[in-house]
Scaffold this motif. Structure first.
Motif, PDB file in Angstrom:
ATOM      1  N   LEU A   9       3.373 -30.190 -19.774  1.00 31.79           N
ATOM      2  CA  LEU A   9       4.276 -31.086 -20.222  1.00 31.79           C
ATOM      3  C   LEU A   9       3.627 -32.810 -20.189  1.00 31.79           C
ATOM      4  CD1 LEU A   9       7.857 -29.860 -19.163  1.00 31.79           C
ATOM      5  CD2 LEU A   9       6.968 -30.429 -21.690  1.00 31.79           C
ATOM      6  N   ALA A  10       2.915 -32.782 -19.090  1.00 33.88           N
ATOM      7  CA  ALA A  10       2.508 -34.478 -19.060  1.00 33.88           C
ATOM      8  C   ALA A  10       1.834 -34.877 -20.011  1.00 33.88           C
ATOM      9  CB  ALA A  10       1.833 -34.471 -17.361  1.00 33.88           C
ATOM     10  N   GLU A  11       0.829 -33.842 -20.740  1.00 35.79           N
ATOM     11  CA  GLU A  11       0.000 -34.521 -21.688  1.00 35.79           C
ATOM     12  C   GLU A  11       0.855 -34.763 -23.072  1.00 35.79           C
ATOM     13  OE1 GLU A  11      -0.757 -31.762 -19.593  1.00 35.79           O
ATOM     14  OE2 GLU A  11      -2.712 -32.244 -18.868  1.00 35.79           O
ATOM     15  N   LYS A  12       1.964 -33.794 -23.225  1.00 38.35           N
ATOM     16  CA  LYS A  12       2.727 -33.682 -24.236  1.00 38.35           C
ATOM     17  C   LYS A  12       3.498 -34.995 -24.198  1.00 38.35           C
ATOM     18  CE  LYS A  12       2.899 -28.617 -25.158  1.00 38.35           C
ATOM     19  NZ  LYS A  12       3.762 -27.737 -24.855  1.00 38.35           N
ATOM     20  N   ILE A  13       4.123 -35.387 -23.030  1.00 34.70           N
ATOM     21  CA  ILE A  13       4.954 -36.453 -22.814  1.00 34.70           C
ATOM     22  C   ILE A  13       4.135 -37.678 -23.005  1.00 34.70           C
ATOM     23  CG2 ILE A  13       6.170 -37.990 -20.825  1.00 34.70           C
ATOM     24  CD1 ILE A  13       6.750 -35.038 -19.711  1.00 34.70           C
ATOM     25  N   TYR A  14       2.829 -37.477 -22.357  1.00 35.25           N
ATOM     26  CA  TYR A  14       2.082 -38.892 -22.597  1.00 35.25           C
ATOM     27  C   TYR A  14       1.650 -39.209 -24.028  1.00 35.25           C
ATOM     28  CZ  TYR A  14      -1.414 -42.461 -22.971  1.00 35.25           C
ATOM     29  OH  TYR A  14      -2.172 -43.486 -23.299  1.00 35.25           O
ATOM     30  N   SER A  15       1.497 -38.275 -24.749  1.00 35.34           N
ATOM     31  CA  SER A  15       1.298 -38.258 -26.224  1.00 35.34           C
ATOM     32  C   SER A  15       2.508 -38.902 -27.052  1.00 35.34           C
ATOM     33  CB  SER A  15       1.205 -36.881 -26.893  1.00 35.34           C
ATOM     34  OG  SER A  15       0.706 -37.125 -28.079  1.00 35.34           O
ATOM     35  N   GLN A  16       3.683 -38.480 -26.786  1.00 37.98           N
ATOM     36  CA  GLN A  16       4.737 -38.910 -27.653  1.00 37.98           C
ATOM     37  C   GLN A  16       5.031 -40.388 -27.053  1.00 37.98           C
ATOM     38  OE1 GLN A  16       7.821 -36.063 -27.571  1.00 37.98           O
ATOM     39  NE2 GLN A  16       9.537 -37.559 -28.106  1.00 37.98           N
ATOM     40  N   PHE A  17       4.889 -40.601 -25.725  1.00 38.62           N
ATOM     41  CA  PHE A  17       5.208 -42.016 -25.131  1.00 38.62           C
ATOM     42  C   PHE A  17       4.117 -42.724 -25.846  1.00 38.62           C
ATOM     43  CE2 PHE A  17       3.904 -45.518 -21.982  1.00 38.62           C
ATOM     44  CZ  PHE A  17       5.155 -45.958 -21.878  1.00 38.62           C
ATOM     45  N   GLU A  18       2.655 -42.566 -25.937  1.00 40.34           N
ATOM     46  CA  GLU A  18       1.840 -43.455 -26.535  1.00 40.34           C
ATOM     47  C   GLU A  18       2.265 -43.681 -28.067  1.00 40.34           C
ATOM     48  OE1 GLU A  18      -2.872 -43.622 -26.688  1.00 40.34           O
ATOM     49  OE2 GLU A  18      -2.097 -41.458 -27.366  1.00 40.34           O
ATOM     50  N   THR A  19       2.927 -42.837 -28.670  1.00 41.36           N
ATOM     51  CA  THR A  19       3.331 -42.921 -30.278  1.00 41.36           C
ATOM     52  C   THR A  19       4.454 -43.955 -30.080  1.00 41.36           C
ATOM     53  OG1 THR A  19       2.502 -40.827 -30.658  1.00 41.36           O
ATOM     54  CG2 THR A  19       4.180 -41.951 -31.981  1.00 41.36           C
ATOM     55  N   ARG A  20       5.236 -44.150 -29.098  1.00 43.88           N
ATOM     56  CA  ARG A  20       6.352 -44.996 -28.890  1.00 43.88           C
ATOM     57  C   ARG A  20       5.902 -46.361 -28.637  1.00 43.88           C
ATOM     58  NH1 ARG A  20      12.053 -44.344 -26.199  1.00 43.88           N
ATOM     59  NH2 ARG A  20      12.281 -46.495 -25.465  1.00 43.88           N
ATOM     60  N   ILE A  21       4.899 -46.672 -27.851  1.00 43.46           N
ATOM     61  CA  ILE A  21       4.366 -47.935 -27.617  1.00 43.46           C
ATOM     62  C   ILE A  21       3.382 -48.223 -28.869  1.00 43.46           C
ATOM     63  CG2 ILE A  21       2.523 -48.971 -26.216  1.00 43.46           C
ATOM     64  CD1 ILE A  21       5.297 -48.039 -24.806  1.00 43.46           C
ATOM     65  N   LEU A  22       2.676 -47.365 -29.746  1.00 48.59           N
ATOM     66  CA  LEU A  22       2.046 -47.922 -30.668  1.00 48.59           C
ATOM     67  C   LEU A  22       2.956 -48.198 -31.712  1.00 48.59           C
ATOM     68  CD1 LEU A  22      -0.660 -44.805 -30.743  1.00 48.59           C
ATOM     69  CD2 LEU A  22      -0.939 -47.262 -30.312  1.00 48.59           C
ATOM     70  N   ASP A  23       4.194 -47.487 -31.955  1.00 48.86           N
ATOM     71  CA  ASP A  23       5.248 -47.948 -33.195  1.00 48.86           C
ATOM     72  C   ASP A  23       5.724 -49.425 -32.558  1.00 48.86           C
ATOM     73  OD1 ASP A  23       4.701 -45.600 -34.243  1.00 48.86           O
ATOM     74  OD2 ASP A  23       6.594 -44.703 -33.417  1.00 48.86           O
ATOM     75  N   LYS A  24       5.422 -49.830 -31.340  1.00 48.53           N
ATOM     76  CA  LYS A  24       5.753 -51.081 -30.915  1.00 48.53           C
ATOM     77  C   LYS A  24       4.887 -52.043 -31.181  1.00 48.53           C
ATOM     78  CE  LYS A  24       9.275 -49.504 -27.524  1.00 48.53           C
ATOM     79  NZ  LYS A  24      10.506 -50.111 -28.196  1.00 48.53           N
ATOM     80  N   GLY A  25       3.634 -51.680 -31.939  1.00 41.62           N
ATOM     81  CA  GLY A  25       2.584 -52.585 -32.300  1.00 41.62           C
ATOM     82  C   GLY A  25       1.784 -52.760 -30.963  1.00 41.62           C
ATOM     83  N   LYS A  26       1.793 -52.057 -30.050  1.00 42.97           N
ATOM     84  CA  LYS A  26       0.854 -52.228 -28.806  1.00 42.97           C
ATOM     85  C   LYS A  26       0.136 -50.953 -28.560  1.00 42.97           C
ATOM     86  CE  LYS A  26       2.851 -56.087 -27.135  1.00 42.97           C
ATOM     87  NZ  LYS A  26       1.971 -57.130 -26.207  1.00 42.97           N
ATOM     88  N   LYS A  27      -0.931 -51.073 -27.593  1.00 44.75           N
ATOM     89  CA  LYS A  27      -1.548 -49.987 -26.996  1.00 44.75           C
ATOM     90  C   LYS A  27      -1.648 -49.861 -25.790  1.00 44.75           C
ATOM     91  CE  LYS A  27      -6.215 -51.797 -27.244  1.00 44.75           C
ATOM     92  NZ  LYS A  27      -7.620 -51.423 -27.558  1.00 44.75           N
ATOM     93  N   ILE A  28      -1.576 -48.843 -24.894  1.00 45.60           N
ATOM     94  CA  ILE A  28      -1.675 -48.766 -23.665  1.00 45.60           C
ATOM     95  C   ILE A  28      -3.119 -48.975 -23.117  1.00 45.60           C
ATOM     96  CG2 ILE A  28      -1.225 -47.425 -21.713  1.00 45.60           C
ATOM     97  CD1 ILE A  28       0.750 -45.575 -23.371  1.00 45.60           C
ATOM     98  N   ASN A  29      -3.180 -49.991 -22.426  1.00 48.10           N
ATOM     99  CA  ASN A  29      -4.301 -50.674 -21.863  1.00 48.10           C
ATOM    100  C   ASN A  29      -4.564 -50.197 -20.563  1.00 48.10           C
ATOM    101  OD1 ASN A  29      -3.065 -53.196 -23.677  1.00 48.10           O
ATOM    102  ND2 ASN A  29      -5.183 -52.833 -24.064  1.00 48.10           N
ATOM    103  N   SER A  30      -3.624 -50.221 -19.611  1.00 51.62           N
ATOM    104  CA  SER A  30      -3.961 -49.948 -18.354  1.00 51.62           C
ATOM    105  C   SER A  30      -2.911 -49.180 -17.630  1.00 51.62           C
ATOM    106  CB  SER A  30      -4.023 -51.547 -17.484  1.00 51.62           C
ATOM    107  OG  SER A  30      -5.019 -52.172 -18.156  1.00 51.62           O
ATOM    108  N   LEU A  31      -3.236 -48.676 -16.482  1.00 50.81           N
ATOM    109  CA  LEU A  31      -2.143 -48.220 -15.546  1.00 50.81           C
ATOM    110  C   LEU A  31      -2.886 -48.126 -14.221  1.00 50.81           C
ATOM    111  CD1 LEU A  31      -3.411 -45.120 -14.805  1.00 50.81           C
ATOM    112  CD2 LEU A  31      -2.584 -44.980 -17.332  1.00 50.81           C
ATOM    113  N   ALA A  32      -2.047 -48.128 -13.153  1.00 53.48           N
ATOM    114  CA  ALA A  32      -2.672 -48.029 -11.817  1.00 53.48           C
ATOM    115  C   ALA A  32      -2.464 -46.589 -11.030  1.00 53.48           C
ATOM    116  CB  ALA A  32      -1.812 -48.964 -10.807  1.00 53.48           C
ATOM    117  N   VAL A  33      -3.598 -45.924 -10.365  1.00 50.06           N
ATOM    118  CA  VAL A  33      -3.347 -44.739  -9.842  1.00 50.06           C
ATOM    119  C   VAL A  33      -4.062 -45.081  -8.443  1.00 50.06           C
ATOM    120  CG1 VAL A  33      -3.957 -42.466  -9.760  1.00 50.06           C
ATOM    121  CG2 VAL A  33      -3.835 -43.764 -11.991  1.00 50.06           C
ATOM    122  N   HIS A  34      -3.130 -44.604  -7.325  1.00 60.10           N
ATOM    123  CA  HIS A  34      -3.753 -44.675  -6.070  1.00 60.10           C
ATOM    124  C   HIS A  34      -4.789 -43.901  -5.767  1.00 60.10           C
ATOM    125  CE1 HIS A  34      -0.070 -46.589  -4.424  1.00 60.10           C
ATOM    126  NE2 HIS A  34       0.387 -46.036  -5.231  1.00 60.10           N
TER     127      HIS A  34
END
Length: 138
Positions: free
Chosen positions: A95-120
């Motif tokens: 599910l994580a991969e599916k969720i990320y893919s759908q979330f990424e589409t949501r961000i792209l629809d806002k005219g942005k792209k996901i540039n960064s994230l932080a992971v411990h």
């Protein structure tokens, strides 16, 4: 069907349950196995200050995850994911991969792209997930 719903302070009990299903992550991020109302309230206050959008990930009516993100991080203007947590009972299901893919589409629809994230650095499971999705360590 996966969809997103705004995470609001009146739903903090859902966030507490979600986060406390992941005691290992809580140890990494908070130094304790379980979070409480005070921790969630602090997260909400910080989110307002940093203009972070807080979402629940839902599958039909089930709460399965949390995503916090900032479309334009005040420090660098980039889009950041600040929290991506899947309830323990849904981990390992793909599910994580599916969720990320759908979330990424949501961000792209806002005219942005996901540039960064932080992971411990000691969050091996998180590093594996993000690496598999094409993110690279910097």
């Amino acid at each position: 069907m996966i969809h997103f719903e705004l995470n609001t302070i009146d739903k903090k009990h859902i966030e507490i349950d979600m986060m406390n299903s992941n005691p290992t992550y809580n140890l990494i991020a908070k130094g304790k196995e379980a979070i409480d109302e005070q921790d969630v309230e602090e997260e909400f206050r910080e989110s307002v200050d940093l203009e972070v959008v807080r979402l629940f990930v839902k599958n039909k009516d089930d709460d399965i995850g949390i995503i916090d993100y900032c479309l334009s991080n005040p420090s660098d203007g980039k889009t950041w994911i600040s929290l991506f947590v899947i309830h323990k009972k849904y981990q390992g299901s793909g599910l994580a991969e599916k969720i990320y893919s759908q979330f990424e589409t949501r961000i792209l629809d806002k005219g942005k792209k996901i540039n960064s994230l932080a992971v411990h650095e000691i969050n091996v499971q998180g590093i594996q997930l993000w690496s598999s999705l094409g993110f690279r360590k910097i």
